[in-house]
Design a protein around this motif. Structure first.
Motif, short mmCIF file in Angstrom:
data_model
loop_
_atom_site.label_atom_id
_atom_site.label_comp_id
_atom_site.label_asym_id
_atom_site.label_seq_id
_atom_site.Cartn_x
_atom_site.Cartn_y
_atom_site.Cartn_z
N GLY A 159 0.82 -1.21 0.00
CA GLY A 159 0.00 0.00 0.00
C GLY A 159 0.85 1.26 0.00
O GLY A 159 0.53 2.23 -0.71
N TYR A 160 1.94 1.25 0.78
CA TYR A 160 2.83 2.42 0.81
C TYR A 160 3.53 2.61 -0.53
O TYR A 160 3.72 3.74 -0.99
CB TYR A 160 3.84 2.27 1.94
CG TYR A 160 3.25 2.42 3.31
CD1 TYR A 160 2.73 3.64 3.75
CD2 TYR A 160 3.19 1.34 4.19
CE1 TYR A 160 2.17 3.77 5.02
CE2 TYR A 160 2.63 1.45 5.45
CZ TYR A 160 2.12 2.68 5.86
OH TYR A 160 1.56 2.80 7.11
N LEU A 161 3.93 1.51 -1.17
CA LEU A 161 4.58 1.62 -2.48
C LEU A 161 3.61 2.18 -3.52
O LEU A 161 3.99 3.00 -4.36
CB LEU A 161 5.10 0.25 -2.92
CG LEU A 161 6.30 -0.30 -2.14
CD1 LEU A 161 6.62 -1.70 -2.62
CD2 LEU A 161 7.50 0.61 -2.27
N SER A 162 2.37 1.73 -3.45
CA SER A 162 1.37 2.24 -4.39
C SER A 162 1.15 3.74 -4.20
O SER A 162 0.91 4.47 -5.16
CB SER A 162 0.04 1.50 -4.20
OG SER A 162 0.19 0.12 -4.50
N GLU A 163 1.25 4.20 -2.95
CA GLU A 163 1.07 5.63 -2.66
C GLU A 163 2.11 6.49 -3.38
O GLU A 163 1.86 7.64 -3.71
CB GLU A 163 1.17 5.88 -1.15
CG GLU A 163 0.05 5.28 -0.32
CD GLU A 163 -1.18 6.15 -0.28
OE1 GLU A 163 -1.22 7.16 -1.00
OE2 GLU A 163 -2.11 5.81 0.47
N VAL A 164 3.31 5.93 -3.62
CA VAL A 164 4.36 6.71 -4.28
C VAL A 164 4.51 6.32 -5.76
O VAL A 164 5.51 6.64 -6.40
CB VAL A 164 5.72 6.56 -3.55
CG1 VAL A 164 5.62 7.11 -2.14
CG2 VAL A 164 6.20 5.11 -3.52
N GLY A 165 3.49 5.64 -6.28
CA GLY A 165 3.44 5.38 -7.72
C GLY A 165 4.30 4.24 -8.21
O GLY A 165 4.63 4.17 -9.40
N ILE A 219 10.52 7.91 0.26
CA ILE A 219 9.31 8.63 0.62
C ILE A 219 8.27 7.67 1.19
O ILE A 219 7.57 7.99 2.16
CB ILE A 219 8.75 9.41 -0.58
CG1 ILE A 219 9.72 10.53 -0.98
CG2 ILE A 219 7.38 10.02 -0.26
CD1 ILE A 219 9.38 11.20 -2.29
N ALA A 220 8.17 6.46 0.60
CA ALA A 220 7.25 5.45 1.13
C ALA A 220 7.60 5.11 2.57
O ALA A 220 6.71 4.93 3.43
CB ALA A 220 7.29 4.20 0.27
N MET A 221 8.90 5.05 2.88
CA MET A 221 9.34 4.79 4.25
C MET A 221 8.91 5.91 5.18
O MET A 221 8.45 5.67 6.30
CB MET A 221 10.87 4.64 4.29
CG MET A 221 11.39 3.39 3.62
SD MET A 221 13.21 3.44 3.45
CE MET A 221 13.70 3.59 5.18
N ILE A 222 9.04 7.15 4.72
CA ILE A 222 8.66 8.30 5.54
C ILE A 222 7.16 8.31 5.78
O ILE A 222 6.68 8.61 6.89
CB ILE A 222 9.16 9.60 4.90
CG1 ILE A 222 10.69 9.69 5.07
CG2 ILE A 222 8.48 10.83 5.51
CD1 ILE A 222 11.34 10.85 4.37
N LEU A 270 8.17 12.42 -9.32
CA LEU A 270 8.44 12.81 -7.94
C LEU A 270 7.52 13.96 -7.51
O LEU A 270 7.04 13.98 -6.38
CB LEU A 270 9.91 13.23 -7.81
CG LEU A 270 10.49 13.32 -6.40
CD1 LEU A 270 10.50 11.96 -5.72
CD2 LEU A 270 11.90 13.89 -6.44
N ILE A 271 7.26 14.89 -8.41
CA ILE A 271 6.37 16.00 -8.10
C ILE A 271 4.97 15.47 -7.76
O ILE A 271 4.34 15.91 -6.79
CB ILE A 271 6.28 16.98 -9.29
CG1 ILE A 271 7.60 17.72 -9.47
CG2 ILE A 271 5.15 18.00 -9.07
CD1 ILE A 271 8.00 18.61 -8.32
N GLN A 272 4.50 14.52 -8.54
CA GLN A 272 3.19 13.93 -8.26
C GLN A 272 3.17 13.25 -6.90
O GLN A 272 2.18 13.33 -6.16
CB GLN A 272 2.84 12.92 -9.35
CG GLN A 272 2.63 13.54 -10.72
CD GLN A 272 2.38 12.50 -11.80
OE1 GLN A 272 2.24 11.31 -11.51
NE2 GLN A 272 2.33 12.94 -13.05
N VAL A 273 4.28 12.61 -6.54
CA VAL A 273 4.38 11.95 -5.23
C VAL A 273 4.30 12.99 -4.11
O VAL A 273 3.59 12.79 -3.11
CB VAL A 273 5.68 11.14 -5.13
CG1 VAL A 273 5.91 10.66 -3.69
CG2 VAL A 273 5.64 9.95 -6.07
#
Length: 242
Positions: A115-121, A146-149, A174-177
């Motif tokens: 789920g966290y990986l999906s959040e960052v695309g 960023i997923a870790m954070i 990265l901007i989208q993230v």
């Protein structure tokens, strides 16, 4: 809320003392704050002082009213400060799932980590079991970081020039993230950057030059001057924000 009270940082150079930061006082409570300015102005040094990698020569740092000036980077991490380096660290032998689980500080199943990986695309099934080694690109590493954070969900997340060393395609992603992170994170994001596209999603912009804050305000008040060449700002900058 982060409070910097008269923060200075100096080093010995050629037998003389040189100030890198000079009496910086800031209160940061907004969700997304960007710090910009010329190279050598003290931006990365300030980020490292906030994270606890460097100790200020003078002044105090408070996090939600607690004096954390004397705490090291590990102790500050436990208090709720996350720090992302310009060049993310590679961990040979550890998988992406291992890192996200460590960041969360609790056991995660595969679905939660994905789920966290999906959040960052990132396509979770392609990354969850990969080692964090040289096979990953700079852009992939930064998104994993960023997923870790996000998994840590800390009070304050500090990013030092996240655009450094990645290609244009990775930067666009990265901007989208960061736009998504702005909506999701329960705390403040502090980013050191020269990039207009990052500055344009900040709530507040702080301009640092020669170790001092030379401008500080809402994006709508500060950014037009940076892009349009306002003398009060550009006379102190050695490069234009791009």
């Amino acid at each position: 809320m982060l409070e910097l009270q008269d923060i200075s940082f100096g080093v010995e150079q050629d037998g003389a003392s040189k100030d890198i930061l000079r009496d910086i006082s800031l209160t940061i409570h907004e969700r997304f704050v960007a710090i910009t300015g010329p190279n050598g102005g003290g931006k990365s040094t300030l980020a490292k002082v906030i994270a606890g990698i460097l100790t200020p020569t003078r002044g105090r740092i408070l996090l939600d009213g607690e004096d954390i000036t004397g705490l090291d980077v590990t102790q500050r991490a436990r208090r709720g400060v996350s720090f992302a380096f310009q060049q993310p660290v590679r961990f040979k032998g550890l998988t992406v799932k291992d890192l996200i689980t460590l960041a969360a500080g609790k056991a995660l199943n595969v679905s939660q980590a994905c789920g966290y990986l999906s959040e960052v695309g990132l396509c979770a099934k392609d990354y969850i079991d990969r080692e964090v080694d040289a096979s990953l690109s700079g852009g992939e590493l930064k998104r994993i970081e960023i997923a870790m954070i996000m998994a840590r969900s800390t009070k304050l997340s500090v990013f030092d020039e996240p655009e450094a060393g990645i290609d244009l395609w990775s930067f666009s992603n990265l901007i989208q993230v960061f736009e998504h992170l702005h909506e999701k994170i329960n705390g403040s994001i502090l980013i050191i950057s020269h990039q207009e596209r990052i500055l344009n999603i900040a709530d507040r912009i702080i301009v640092l030059a020669d170790g001092r804050v030379i401008q500080d305000g809402a994006r709508k008040d500060v950014l037009p001057g940076l892009l349009g060449g306002a003398p009060t700002v550009c006379s102190a900058l050695t490069e234009k924000v791009r």
